[in-house]
Scaffold this motif. Structure first.
Motif, PDB file in Angstrom:
ATOM      1  N   VAL A  35      -4.491 -10.820  -3.620  1.00  0.00           N
ATOM      2  CA  VAL A  35      -4.885  -9.508  -4.137  1.00  0.00           C
ATOM      3  C   VAL A  35      -4.047  -9.207  -5.376  1.00  0.00           C
ATOM      4  O   VAL A  35      -2.833  -9.392  -5.368  1.00  0.00           O
ATOM      5  CB  VAL A  35      -4.640  -8.404  -3.080  1.00  0.00           C
ATOM      6  CG1 VAL A  35      -4.979  -7.032  -3.646  1.00  0.00           C
ATOM      7  CG2 VAL A  35      -5.449  -8.666  -1.830  1.00  0.00           C
ATOM      8  N   LYS A  37      -2.793  -6.208  -7.746  1.00  0.00           N
ATOM      9  CA  LYS A  37      -2.778  -4.743  -7.780  1.00  0.00           C
ATOM     10  C   LYS A  37      -1.883  -4.231  -8.897  1.00  0.00           C
ATOM     11  O   LYS A  37      -0.958  -4.919  -9.335  1.00  0.00           O
ATOM     12  CB  LYS A  37      -2.402  -4.162  -6.419  1.00  0.00           C
ATOM     13  CG  LYS A  37      -1.017  -4.463  -5.925  1.00  0.00           C
ATOM     14  CD  LYS A  37      -0.909  -4.175  -4.438  1.00  0.00           C
ATOM     15  CE  LYS A  37      -0.595  -2.727  -4.142  1.00  0.00           C
ATOM     16  NZ  LYS A  37      -0.188  -2.528  -2.729  1.00  0.00           N
ATOM     17  N   ILE A  44      -6.132  -1.492  -6.561  1.00  0.00           N
ATOM     18  CA  ILE A  44      -6.441  -2.917  -6.475  1.00  0.00           C
ATOM     19  C   ILE A  44      -7.220  -3.329  -7.726  1.00  0.00           C
ATOM     20  O   ILE A  44      -8.247  -2.737  -8.051  1.00  0.00           O
ATOM     21  CB  ILE A  44      -7.303  -3.218  -5.209  1.00  0.00           C
ATOM     22  CG1 ILE A  44      -6.612  -2.678  -3.947  1.00  0.00           C
ATOM     23  CG2 ILE A  44      -7.607  -4.701  -5.097  1.00  0.00           C
ATOM     24  CD1 ILE A  44      -5.325  -3.353  -3.559  1.00  0.00           C
ATOM     25  N   PRO A  67      -1.022 -11.212   0.723  1.00  0.00           N
ATOM     26  CA  PRO A  67      -0.569 -10.283   1.769  1.00  0.00           C
ATOM     27  C   PRO A  67      -0.300 -10.942   3.123  1.00  0.00           C
ATOM     28  O   PRO A  67       0.292 -10.337   3.994  1.00  0.00           O
ATOM     29  CB  PRO A  67      -1.705  -9.269   1.865  1.00  0.00           C
ATOM     30  CG  PRO A  67      -2.896  -9.938   1.291  1.00  0.00           C
ATOM     31  CD  PRO A  67      -2.405 -10.932   0.297  1.00  0.00           C
ATOM     32  N   ASP A  75       1.993  -7.690   4.324  1.00  0.00           N
ATOM     33  CA  ASP A  75       1.794  -6.432   3.600  1.00  0.00           C
ATOM     34  C   ASP A  75       0.534  -5.769   4.166  1.00  0.00           C
ATOM     35  O   ASP A  75      -0.582  -6.158   3.846  1.00  0.00           O
ATOM     36  CB  ASP A  75       1.640  -6.743   2.102  1.00  0.00           C
ATOM     37  CG  ASP A  75       1.477  -5.479   1.263  1.00  0.00           C
ATOM     38  OD1 ASP A  75       0.961  -4.482   1.789  1.00  0.00           O
ATOM     39  OD2 ASP A  75       1.844  -5.509   0.075  1.00  0.00           O
ATOM     40  N   ASP A  77      -1.033  -2.643   4.037  1.00  0.00           N
ATOM     41  CA  ASP A  77      -2.019  -1.903   3.229  1.00  0.00           C
ATOM     42  C   ASP A  77      -2.860  -2.837   2.360  1.00  0.00           C
ATOM     43  O   ASP A  77      -4.071  -2.654   2.219  1.00  0.00           O
ATOM     44  CB  ASP A  77      -1.322  -0.869   2.333  1.00  0.00           C
ATOM     45  CG  ASP A  77      -0.647   0.212   3.175  1.00  0.00           C
ATOM     46  OD1 ASP A  77      -1.109   0.417   4.303  1.00  0.00           O
ATOM     47  OD2 ASP A  77       0.336   0.821   2.714  1.00  0.00           O
ATOM     48  N   THR A  78      -2.200  -3.838   1.786  1.00  0.00           N
ATOM     49  CA  THR A  78      -2.930  -4.764   0.918  1.00  0.00           C
ATOM     50  C   THR A  78      -3.894  -5.625   1.741  1.00  0.00           C
ATOM     51  O   THR A  78      -4.996  -5.928   1.303  1.00  0.00           O
ATOM     52  CB  THR A  78      -1.934  -5.664   0.147  1.00  0.00           C
ATOM     53  OG1 THR A  78      -0.920  -4.828  -0.395  1.00  0.00           O
ATOM     54  CG2 THR A  78      -2.610  -6.408  -0.957  1.00  0.00           C
ATOM     55  N   THR A  79      -3.469  -5.999   2.960  1.00  0.00           N
ATOM     56  CA  THR A  79      -4.353  -6.778   3.832  1.00  0.00           C
ATOM     57  C   THR A  79      -5.605  -5.968   4.174  1.00  0.00           C
ATOM     58  O   THR A  79      -6.722  -6.491   4.159  1.00  0.00           O
ATOM     59  CB  THR A  79      -3.624  -7.187   5.132  1.00  0.00           C
ATOM     60  OG1 THR A  79      -2.439  -7.889   4.792  1.00  0.00           O
ATOM     61  CG2 THR A  79      -4.500  -8.082   5.996  1.00  0.00           C
TER      62      THR A  79
END
Length: 334
Positions: A35, A37, A44, A67, A75, A77-79
């Protein structure tokens, strides 16, 4: 319209790649678990293939992250954002929420398992279930998991290598070690740095492994070398170096031996009956690591057990996760 068109989906949430299987369609999506960001706003920028191209090439305001680390969520939130993107891409936004089956490495704790289930629900699943990776890999490889015979599978992914013996629909003995594709890449980068004074990125190390990497030093002598580019540690300037396949094979000897040790330990724990079945049927290799040249021969030599590679090693876990969706009612009871 009323959620009647919902499909069950299976996700192989890997450290390196995420593969999505849709009930009735098969594998529909295969993208890197990366990801990108924006560090200032937190939004994102891109997910998957586009984000992977940015690794090591981003400006200060953008960061490309993976993530998942060692097969588990690093991680949260990123997942969630990544899974949301993959789920929406597969089922569309308009249709109802799907039931999702996600696979996890065999050695994860209850907390890590819970994190995967929660992340999947937040990402847009009606409900989420987990299945252990080696079991899914065995189903995907077409092994007789429900029969009273022992099968052994070695699933070598990006973050973890899962080794398990399976019989009667369950895992008899298993080992999950955090030595897999990523560790091989690290070992290659470290070797190049100490022997050639050259600093290379993870993508260059991975390309070396895929192109000329071999688990056996003897077999590597027959493979041609490759030219790699990186930064010279002494002058600090860009530089190209010729690396032989033997160098790469020597670099990855230690992680390969770790995998062999895990296989031997799993075999030592199995009952004599299952050990006898494993000698008959052999060990099946799945996951991206199965594509490493000469790995099956090296494992066969060390364990004295025949070793074969599954027909689609990269897709075994996702296909097995998808197959197990058909008996999702059984999973709901677990």
């Amino acid at each position: 319209m009323f959620g009647l068109g919902t499909k069950n989906i299976g996700i192989d949430l890997g450290t390196a790649n995420t593969i999505v299987y849709v009930d009735g369609k098969g594998i529909v999506l295969r993208e890197p678990s990366v990801v990108a960001k924006n560090t200032k706003s937190g939004e994102i920028v891109s997910v998957g293939e586009d984000a992977r191209a940015m690794i090591g090439r981003t400006p200060g305001s953008i960061v490309a992250i993976r993530p998942m680390k060692d097969g588990v969520i690093a991680d949260y939130d990123t997942t969630v954002a990544m899974m949301k993107y993959f789920i929406e891409k597969t089922v569309g936004r308009s249709s109802g929420k799907p039931y999702v089956m996600v696979c996890v490495p065999s050695g994860v704790t209850e907390v890590e398992k819970r994190a995967v289930i929660d992340a999947t629900r937040v990402a847009g699943a009606r409900d989420a279930y987990v299945i252990e990776e080696p079991f899914a890999a065995a189903i995907g490889a077409g092994l007789p998991v429900m029969d009273p015979t022992g099968s052994m599978v070695v699933d070598m992914g990006g973050g973890t290598t899962d080794v398990a013996t399976i019989s009667l629909g369950g895992i008899v003995s298993s080992r999950s070690i955090r030595v897999a594709g990523d560790k091989l890449d690290d070992a290659i980068a470290t070797y190049v740095r100490s022997n050639f004074n050259l600093l290379i990125g993870e993508r260059t190390a991975e390309k070396l492994k895929m192109d000329i990497g071999s688990a056996s030093v003897e077999a590597a002598e027959k493979i041609e070398g490759a030219t790699i580019r990186g930064r010279d540690l002494i002058t600090g300037l860009p530089k190209a170096v010729e690396v032989s396949a033997v160098d790469v094979a020597k670099a990855i000897q230690e992680p390969v031996q770790d995998v062999i040790t895990a296989i031997k330990e799993t075999l030592e724990e199995t009952s004599p009956e299952i050990a006898a079945d494993v000698i008959d049927h052999g060990i099946v290799l799945t996951g991206g690591g199965a594509l490493l040249k000469n790995l099956s021969e090296v494992i066969a030599e060390a364990t004295k057990v025949p070793v074969s590679i599954a027909s689609d090693p990269l897709d075994c876990v996702a296909a097995g996760t998808g197959e197990s969706l058909k008996s999702i009612d059984v999973m709901k009871k677990k």
